[in-house]
Write a protein that holds these residues in place. Structure first.
Motif, PDB file in Angstrom:
ATOM      1  N   PRO A   7       0.828  -1.212   0.000  1.00 17.01           N
ATOM      2  CA  PRO A   7       0.000   0.000   0.000  1.00 17.01           C
ATOM      3  C   PRO A   7       0.861   1.261   0.000  1.00 17.01           C
ATOM      4  O   PRO A   7       2.004   1.265   0.454  1.00 17.01           O
ATOM      5  CB  PRO A   7      -0.795  -0.118   1.296  1.00 17.01           C
ATOM      6  CG  PRO A   7       0.100  -0.909   2.197  1.00 17.01           C
ATOM      7  CD  PRO A   7       0.810  -1.897   1.311  1.00 17.01           C
ATOM      8  N   ALA A   8       0.286   2.331  -0.510  1.00 17.79           N
ATOM      9  CA  ALA A   8       0.977   3.621  -0.498  1.00 17.79           C
ATOM     10  C   ALA A   8       1.119   4.139   0.928  1.00 17.79           C
ATOM     11  O   ALA A   8       0.277   3.868   1.798  1.00 17.79           O
ATOM     12  CB  ALA A   8       0.205   4.623  -1.346  1.00 17.79           C
ATOM     13  N   VAL A   9       2.192   4.854   1.169  1.00 13.25           N
ATOM     14  CA  VAL A   9       2.423   5.490   2.461  1.00 13.25           C
ATOM     15  C   VAL A   9       1.890   6.917   2.396  1.00 13.25           C
ATOM     16  O   VAL A   9       2.282   7.697   1.514  1.00 13.25           O
ATOM     17  CB  VAL A   9       3.925   5.500   2.810  1.00 13.25           C
ATOM     18  CG1 VAL A   9       4.150   6.219   4.140  1.00 13.25           C
ATOM     19  CG2 VAL A   9       4.466   4.079   2.862  1.00 13.25           C
ATOM     20  N   ILE A  10       1.000   7.247   3.300  1.00 17.57           N
ATOM     21  CA  ILE A  10       0.421   8.599   3.334  1.00 17.57           C
ATOM     22  C   ILE A  10       1.007   9.323   4.536  1.00 17.57           C
ATOM     23  O   ILE A  10       0.698   8.988   5.686  1.00 17.57           O
ATOM     24  CB  ILE A  10      -1.104   8.537   3.436  1.00 17.57           C
ATOM     25  CG1 ILE A  10      -1.680   7.717   2.273  1.00 17.57           C
ATOM     26  CG2 ILE A  10      -1.697   9.943   3.431  1.00 17.57           C
ATOM     27  CD1 ILE A  10      -3.104   7.313   2.461  1.00 17.57           C
ATOM     28  N   PRO A  11       1.867  10.278   4.310  1.00 14.74           N
ATOM     29  CA  PRO A  11       2.544  10.933   5.436  1.00 14.74           C
ATOM     30  C   PRO A  11       1.596  11.863   6.190  1.00 14.74           C
ATOM     31  O   PRO A  11       0.652  12.412   5.627  1.00 14.74           O
ATOM     32  CB  PRO A  11       3.654  11.731   4.746  1.00 14.74           C
ATOM     33  CG  PRO A  11       3.073  12.078   3.409  1.00 14.74           C
ATOM     34  CD  PRO A  11       2.251  10.880   3.008  1.00 14.74           C
ATOM     35  N   GLU A 575       4.271   0.842  -5.037  1.00 13.27           N
ATOM     36  CA  GLU A 575       3.180   1.003  -4.090  1.00 13.27           C
ATOM     37  C   GLU A 575       1.880   1.196  -4.856  1.00 13.27           C
ATOM     38  O   GLU A 575       1.886   1.693  -5.996  1.00 13.27           O
ATOM     39  CB  GLU A 575       3.427   2.199  -3.160  1.00 13.27           C
ATOM     40  CG  GLU A 575       4.616   2.006  -2.223  1.00 13.27           C
ATOM     41  CD  GLU A 575       4.890   3.211  -1.336  1.00 13.27           C
ATOM     42  OE1 GLU A 575       5.911   3.186  -0.619  1.00 13.27           O
ATOM     43  OE2 GLU A 575       4.103   4.183  -1.372  1.00 13.27           O
ATOM     44  N   PHE A 576       0.790   0.821  -4.225  1.00 19.60           N
ATOM     45  CA  PHE A 576      -0.520   0.889  -4.876  1.00 19.60           C
ATOM     46  C   PHE A 576      -1.478   1.641  -3.959  1.00 19.60           C
ATOM     47  O   PHE A 576      -1.629   1.310  -2.781  1.00 19.60           O
ATOM     48  CB  PHE A 576      -1.041  -0.528  -5.139  1.00 19.60           C
ATOM     49  CG  PHE A 576      -2.357  -0.592  -5.870  1.00 19.60           C
ATOM     50  CD1 PHE A 576      -2.691   0.328  -6.861  1.00 19.60           C
ATOM     51  CD2 PHE A 576      -3.265  -1.596  -5.569  1.00 19.60           C
ATOM     52  CE1 PHE A 576      -3.896   0.250  -7.529  1.00 19.60           C
ATOM     53  CE2 PHE A 576      -4.480  -1.687  -6.232  1.00 19.60           C
ATOM     54  CZ  PHE A 576      -4.797  -0.763  -7.224  1.00 19.60           C
ATOM     55  N   TYR A 577      -2.132   2.661  -4.531  1.00 23.13           N
ATOM     56  CA  TYR A 577      -3.145   3.438  -3.805  1.00 23.13           C
ATOM     57  C   TYR A 577      -4.485   3.190  -4.495  1.00 23.13           C
ATOM     58  O   TYR A 577      -4.679   3.577  -5.643  1.00 23.13           O
ATOM     59  CB  TYR A 577      -2.809   4.930  -3.835  1.00 23.13           C
ATOM     60  CG  TYR A 577      -3.715   5.785  -2.980  1.00 23.13           C
ATOM     61  CD1 TYR A 577      -3.256   6.339  -1.798  1.00 23.13           C
ATOM     62  CD2 TYR A 577      -5.031   6.046  -3.351  1.00 23.13           C
ATOM     63  CE1 TYR A 577      -4.082   7.131  -1.007  1.00 23.13           C
ATOM     64  CE2 TYR A 577      -5.866   6.816  -2.569  1.00 23.13           C
ATOM     65  CZ  TYR A 577      -5.386   7.361  -1.406  1.00 23.13           C
ATOM     66  OH  TYR A 577      -6.208   8.135  -0.620  1.00 23.13           O
ATOM     67  N   ARG A 578      -5.381   2.544  -3.788  1.00 20.17           N
ATOM     68  CA  ARG A 578      -6.691   2.203  -4.349  1.00 20.17           C
ATOM     69  C   ARG A 578      -7.773   2.947  -3.565  1.00 20.17           C
ATOM     70  O   ARG A 578      -7.741   2.960  -2.326  1.00 20.17           O
ATOM     71  CB  ARG A 578      -6.904   0.695  -4.250  1.00 20.17           C
ATOM     72  CG  ARG A 578      -8.182   0.182  -4.891  1.00 20.17           C
ATOM     73  CD  ARG A 578      -8.148  -1.327  -4.982  1.00 20.17           C
ATOM     74  NE  ARG A 578      -9.335  -1.860  -5.637  1.00 20.17           N
ATOM     75  CZ  ARG A 578      -9.408  -3.099  -6.136  1.00 20.17           C
ATOM     76  NH1 ARG A 578      -8.357  -3.910  -6.046  1.00 20.17           N
ATOM     77  NH2 ARG A 578     -10.508  -3.520  -6.731  1.00 20.17           N
ATOM     78  N   ARG A 593      -4.840  13.634   0.150  1.00 17.65           N
ATOM     79  CA  ARG A 593      -4.221  12.372   0.545  1.00 17.65           C
ATOM     80  C   ARG A 593      -3.421  11.780  -0.620  1.00 17.65           C
ATOM     81  O   ARG A 593      -2.280  11.335  -0.446  1.00 17.65           O
ATOM     82  CB  ARG A 593      -5.297  11.371   0.981  1.00 17.65           C
ATOM     83  CG  ARG A 593      -5.858  11.592   2.372  1.00 17.65           C
ATOM     84  CD  ARG A 593      -7.078  10.724   2.624  1.00 17.65           C
ATOM     85  NE  ARG A 593      -6.812   9.304   2.401  1.00 17.65           N
ATOM     86  CZ  ARG A 593      -6.335   8.470   3.315  1.00 17.65           C
ATOM     87  NH1 ARG A 593      -6.038   8.921   4.518  1.00 17.65           N
ATOM     88  NH2 ARG A 593      -6.153   7.191   3.035  1.00 17.65           N
ATOM     89  N   GLN A 594      -4.010  11.764  -1.797  1.00 17.55           N
ATOM     90  CA  GLN A 594      -3.322  11.199  -2.950  1.00 17.55           C
ATOM     91  C   GLN A 594      -2.074  12.008  -3.301  1.00 17.55           C
ATOM     92  O   GLN A 594      -1.017  11.439  -3.592  1.00 17.55           O
ATOM     93  CB  GLN A 594      -4.274  11.148  -4.144  1.00 17.55           C
ATOM     94  CG  GLN A 594      -5.411  10.165  -3.978  1.00 17.55           C
ATOM     95  CD  GLN A 594      -6.312  10.099  -5.195  1.00 17.55           C
ATOM     96  OE1 GLN A 594      -5.912  10.457  -6.293  1.00 17.55           O
ATOM     97  NE2 GLN A 594      -7.545   9.650  -5.013  1.00 17.55           N
ATOM     98  N   THR A 595      -2.200  13.328  -3.280  1.00 16.81           N
ATOM     99  CA  THR A 595      -1.056  14.176  -3.626  1.00 16.81           C
ATOM    100  C   THR A 595       0.080  13.988  -2.627  1.00 16.81           C
ATOM    101  O   THR A 595       1.256  13.898  -3.016  1.00 16.81           O
ATOM    102  CB  THR A 595      -1.492  15.647  -3.672  1.00 16.81           C
ATOM    103  OG1 THR A 595      -2.540  15.795  -4.637  1.00 16.81           O
ATOM    104  CG2 THR A 595      -0.335  16.547  -4.034  1.00 16.81           C
ATOM    105  N   ALA A 596      -0.254  13.938  -1.351  1.00 19.06           N
ATOM    106  CA  ALA A 596       0.777  13.721  -0.333  1.00 19.06           C
ATOM    107  C   ALA A 596       1.480  12.386  -0.553  1.00 19.06           C
ATOM    108  O   ALA A 596       2.719  12.289  -0.458  1.00 19.06           O
ATOM    109  CB  ALA A 596       0.149  13.772   1.058  1.00 19.06           C
ATOM    110  N   ALA A 597       0.695  11.351  -0.866  1.00 20.05           N
ATOM    111  CA  ALA A 597       1.291  10.034  -1.107  1.00 20.05           C
ATOM    112  C   ALA A 597       2.210  10.063  -2.325  1.00 20.05           C
ATOM    113  O   ALA A 597       3.307   9.477  -2.311  1.00 20.05           O
ATOM    114  CB  ALA A 597       0.191   8.992  -1.295  1.00 20.05           C
TER     115      ALA A 597
END
Length: 609
Positions: A7-11, A575-578, A593-597
């Motif tokens: 999964p993507a890491v969201i800081p 990484e995968f962001y779904r 959230r997506q932009t930060a990731a």
């Protein structure tokens, strides 16, 4: 999903500096709005879309009272809306979770009960809508093709059906004539026009300019009884204006001494045209007088016109922004006075950096790119992100972008390439990708990449490629076919496995693909194989992040999973962001959230965090 993907890491935060962290988020949260549209016979009844609530929704504005109210309130937002000509009703498209499949509903301009807009029309993808006092025409697209319906005097009937792409285009002011766009000749990218009589729906006139030359119907004259239809043609290698008197079958080509391309709409008395001119990433406004052919500039600052329309009193209302300055809605009166018309509630977006032009010789001609360098960057090469626009028939512009700005704040130069396939540079440039899509555009990206490195702008070891939709497709294709150019990649809602994408996507896009590729995967399998990112997954070296929506009808999730399953077998970080939406998100918190990731992933991949 057959494989569990990382999964993507969201800081929690992108920047250690509190001011920088607040600034980038504020650009996304800042309230924005579209240019208002109004009812034809009730110009005080206006609607627009805005993100003021944190989600892009439809708003009503009663100019007579000054009252603004939010009309729609849906978890994944609403973008498509219009008014009935009498101003009594607001129509908006009701899909499910961003999947673009649904139907039109309507509700009173004053708060009231939502109801089905056109009884007897099944759900589908929208294919045009024209609302009159007595006649309503609505288009629907499904896997079976296109169907167009008319609702007249309380009765709904289908008047057109085709396996090829078609849509409702314009209804004459007296509601006697209806223009439709169709591709019965087999090429949805270069459509033809048919005008029908609404009394019986027999054909009144047809016009097609032949292979490779599209006609786009814009709108009928706003004067009752005037059968002139304003259109775009491309008979001389770029889009120009054409006025077609449908009943007399005569036409007037409007030749303007302007580079680039144009679009237009009528002034209220049909004595002039409001012309929007686009050239090399920037747009401007003109008035064209039909009596004497005079072209007058409506002075606007350098940047991008996001929408423009003429009020009954001749005032031109338009949205404007530049890379450095956020969007404002302005009004220019007939005497030339120009002022801010509307300001959404809340704090405006913090400013960003301007863009400059770069012109690079590529294999297919001169490539135009927009370049922004981060503020206070040290001398010498810097990390650089190449953000590739979607479409492909679109273009990057000198417009405000919170997305561009956050990359600049993170220390990246940003380069936006208007590769072959982009609009605004002529028909030949737009159509140069036919038969070899993806690979052709990337030749232009490579030329600009070489220039950026050789000029000392870009650090060759820290170049990132990024894009969404068609830009996401190009991103995955780039890391497979140009593996030594890219240190990281961010691909949002991409085409990843073109054959599977074709099987699952909406029919309008299948028709587009057939025109672009020269056929279907069954008829030209080698072209689809050569131009599919899946073909080159074994060559990928760069760390890659992929983002995808569960309900995306344009770049469906299954074909993305196919690509990721193959990538999982490789020793490549990814990484995968779904997320639970469609082809992108209208929810500001989700966009953040997506932009930060995305940016955090690139910073880590390049060793900058």
């Amino acid at each position: 999903m057959t494989t569990q993907h990382p999964p993507a890491v969201i800081p929690d935060r992108l920047f250690d500096d509190a001011e920088a962290e607040a600034r980038w988020r504020a650009r996304f949260h800042a309230p924005r709005m579209s240019t208002p549209g109004w009812a034809l016979d009730a110009p005080d009844a206006n609607i627009y879309v805005s993100n003021a609530s944190g989600v892009w929704e439809v708003y009503a504005w009663d100019r007579s009272t000054g009252e603004h109210r939010r009309v729609t309130d849906r978890p994944n937002g609403t973008l498509h809306a219009t008014t009935s000509p009498d101003g009594a009703w607001i129509w908006w498209f009701n899909d499910t979770d961003g999947d673009e499949f649904g139907s039109w509903v309507r509700e009173p301009f004053a708060p009231g009960v939502i109801e089905t807009a056109v009884p007897g029309v099944h759900d589908g993808y929208p294919a045009g809508l024209e609302i009159g006092h007595r006649v309503v025409a609505v288009g629907v697209s499904t896997d079976e093709g296109s169907e167009l319906f008319a609702h007249i005097d309380g009765e709904t009937n289908r008047f057109y059906a085709s396996k090829d792409d078609a849509s409702v285009a314009s209804l004459s002011r007296d509601e006697r004539l209806l223009a439709i766009s169709h591709s019965e000749h087999g090429d949805s990218r270069h459509p033809a026009v048919r005008v029908l009589a609404t009394g019986g729906f027999s054909a009144v006139a047809d016009k097609w300019d032949g292979e490779g030359k599209g006609l786009t119907p814009l709108e009928f004259s706003p004067v009752a009884g005037d059968p002139r239809l304003l259109m775009l043609h491309e008979r001389r290698g770029h889009e120009e204006l054409l006025i077609w008197d449908v009943e007399a079958d005569t036409e007037t080509e409007v030749s303007l001494d302007l580079p680039g391309e144009v679009a237009a709409e009528w002034y209220p008395k049909a004595d002039a045209l409001l012309v929007v001119h686009f050239h090399e990433g920037r747009s401007s406004l003109y008035r064209y007088d039909l009596a004497d052919g005079a072209l007058s500039s409506l002075e606007t600052p350098k940047g991008r016109i996001g929408g423009a329309a003429v009020r009954p009193d001749g005032t031109v209302e338009y949205s404007w922004s530049s890379a450095a300055e956020p969007t404002v809605i302005r009004a220019r009166t007939a005497d030339g006075t120009d002022s801010v018309l509307l300001t959404p509630p809340g704090e405006p977006a913090p400013h960003s950096q301007p863009v400059v032009d770069a012109f690079v010789e590529g294999p297919g001609g001169r490539v135009h790119a927009l370049v922004a360098r981060p503020a206070n960057a040290p001398d010498g090469p810097v990390p650089t992100v190449f953000t590739l626009h979607g479409g492909p028939h679109s273009a990057d512009e000198d417009r405000f972008s919170a997305y561009r700005a956050v990359w600049l704040d993170a220390g990246f130069a940003v380069i936006e390439v208007n590769y072959r396939g982009s609009t605004g540079y002529g028909s030949a440039w737009r159509d140069a990708i036919e038969g070899r899509p993806g690979l052709t555009e990337l030749e232009d990206v490579a030329a600009v990449h070489d220039w950026a490195v050789q000029s000392g702008l870009a650090d060759p070891a820290k170049c990132v490629v990024s894009g969404a939709s068609w830009g996401g497709y190009l991103t995955l294709l780039a890391i497979g076919t140009q593996p030594d150019r890219w240190a990281a990649a961010v691909s949002s809602v991409p085409v990843a496995d073109y054959v599977a994408a074709y099987e699952d996507e909406m029919e309008q896009l299948r028709a587009f693909d057939r025109a672009l590729f020269g056929g279907s995967p069954e008829t030209v399998p080698a072209v689809y194989r050569e131009c599919s990112p899946l073909t080159y997954v074994e060559a990928v070296k760069a760390p890659v992040m992929v983002l995808a929506g569960d309900n995306d009808p344009r770049c469906p999730i299954r074909q993305i999973e196919n690509y990721l399953d193959r990538l999982a077998a490789r020793d490549v970080p990814y990484e995968f962001y779904r997320y639970d939406a469609g082809h992108g998100s209208l929810v500001i918190a989700e966009t953040i959230r997506q932009t930060a990731a995305e940016v955090f992933f690139a910073l880590r991949a390049l060793g900058m965090r």
